[in-house]
Design a protein around this motif. Structure first.
Motif, PDB file in Angstrom:
ATOM      1  N   ILE A  21      34.856  29.825  85.715  1.00 49.89           N
ATOM      2  CA  ILE A  21      35.255  30.903  84.793  1.00 49.89           C
ATOM      3  C   ILE A  21      34.240  31.315  83.888  1.00 49.89           C
ATOM      4  CG2 ILE A  21      36.787  31.721  83.082  1.00 49.89           C
ATOM      5  CD1 ILE A  21      38.816  29.728  84.022  1.00 49.89           C
ATOM      6  N   LYS A  25      31.934  35.023  84.505  1.00 48.21           N
ATOM      7  CA  LYS A  25      31.493  36.051  83.280  1.00 48.21           C
ATOM      8  C   LYS A  25      30.054  36.222  82.982  1.00 48.21           C
ATOM      9  CE  LYS A  25      35.874  36.422  81.902  1.00 48.21           C
ATOM     10  NZ  LYS A  25      36.594  38.050  81.939  1.00 48.21           N
ATOM     11  N   GLU A 176      45.724  31.763  83.182  1.00 46.08           N
ATOM     12  CA  GLU A 176      45.762  33.092  82.040  1.00 46.08           C
ATOM     13  C   GLU A 176      45.198  32.238  80.812  1.00 46.08           C
ATOM     14  OE1 GLU A 176      48.456  36.510  80.462  1.00 46.08           O
ATOM     15  OE2 GLU A 176      48.768  35.955  82.598  1.00 46.08           O
ATOM     16  N   GLU A 179      41.614  31.077  80.409  1.00 45.90           N
ATOM     17  CA  GLU A 179      40.756  32.503  80.526  1.00 45.90           C
ATOM     18  C   GLU A 179      40.739  32.655  79.081  1.00 45.90           C
ATOM     19  OE1 GLU A 179      39.408  34.836  83.024  1.00 45.90           O
ATOM     20  OE2 GLU A 179      40.125  34.183  84.682  1.00 45.90           O
ATOM     21  N   ARG A 197      32.729  39.703  78.289  1.00 49.29           N
ATOM     22  CA  ARG A 197      34.288  39.626  78.395  1.00 49.29           C
ATOM     23  C   ARG A 197      34.955  40.676  79.279  1.00 49.29           C
ATOM     24  NH1 ARG A 197      36.250  38.145  72.332  1.00 49.29           N
ATOM     25  NH2 ARG A 197      38.223  38.005  73.475  1.00 49.29           N
TER      26      ARG A 197
END
Length: 197
Positions: A21, A25, A176, A179, A197
């Motif tokens: 994750i 990003k 979800e 994150e 972000r």
């Protein structure tokens, strides 16, 4: 400019998912497990010392990882010996990667504190998960028996490590929520300027 965020926790807690994750990003990931495999692959710099300390686990120049795992995860003294051999090489490679990087760097290291790599980090995240979830993940990921997987879980005192960390994430499978927690953590540390972000 760089900011190093440590990522640690017990085996099977799901650090790799959190790394993925963060990488998506824009973070640079340094994976201590990959570095460990690098130094213990055929011709790797740690093999000679491992061969001396654990006779019979290297055959034709190749480390039998399962055989070594059975030895060290059932005997804490032997695990300490293995860590003493490998950590110095992993730290050297980690420092080189950090020096060559900029921005937000995530150091994904299961043995972050044991190896002394926490000293390379600005902040540290501890990844946690229920023992039964971890057990299932380890058995599937490493193709282990329930006894071997349980031995790996029981090999470390995670409460002590968890108490040393700046943030704790419970990875129970809700992507979800995960994150959002990660974004909140990064926005609350000095590395926020590097995080898209």
């Amino acid at each position: 400019m760089r900011y190093v965020l440590g990522l640690t926790g017990g085996t099977g807690a799901g650090k790799s998912l959190i790394s993925a994750i963060l990488q998506k990003k824009g973070a640079k990931i340094i994976d201590a497990d990959k570095l460990s495999r690098e130094i213990t692959k055929e011709g790797g710099i740690a093999l000679g010392e491992i061969d001396k300390a654990f006779p019979g686990v290297i055959k034709n120049g190749v480390l039998d990882r399962k055989a070594l795992g059975r030895i060290v995860f059932s005997d804490k003294e032997k695990l300490l010996i293995l860590n003493e051999i490998t950590h110095k090489y992993i730290i050297k490679l980690t420092k080189e990667e950090i020096e060559a990087s900029k921005g937000l760097i995530v150091l994904d290291a299961p043995l972050l504190f044991e190896a002394g790599e926490d000293k390379l980090c600005d902040k540290v995240i501890f990844v946690d998960a229920d023992d039964e979830i971890r057990l299932a993940r380890i058995m599937k990921r490493d193709n282990l028996s329930i006894d071997d997987a349980r031995a790996r879980i029981n090999a470390r005192d995670l409460a002590v490590i968890k108490a040393k960390c700046d943030f704790v994430i419970l990875n129970d499978g809700d992507a979800e929520k995960l994150e959002k927690e990660i974004a909140d953590i990064v926005s609350n540390c000095d590395g926020k300027d590097f995080f898209d972000r």
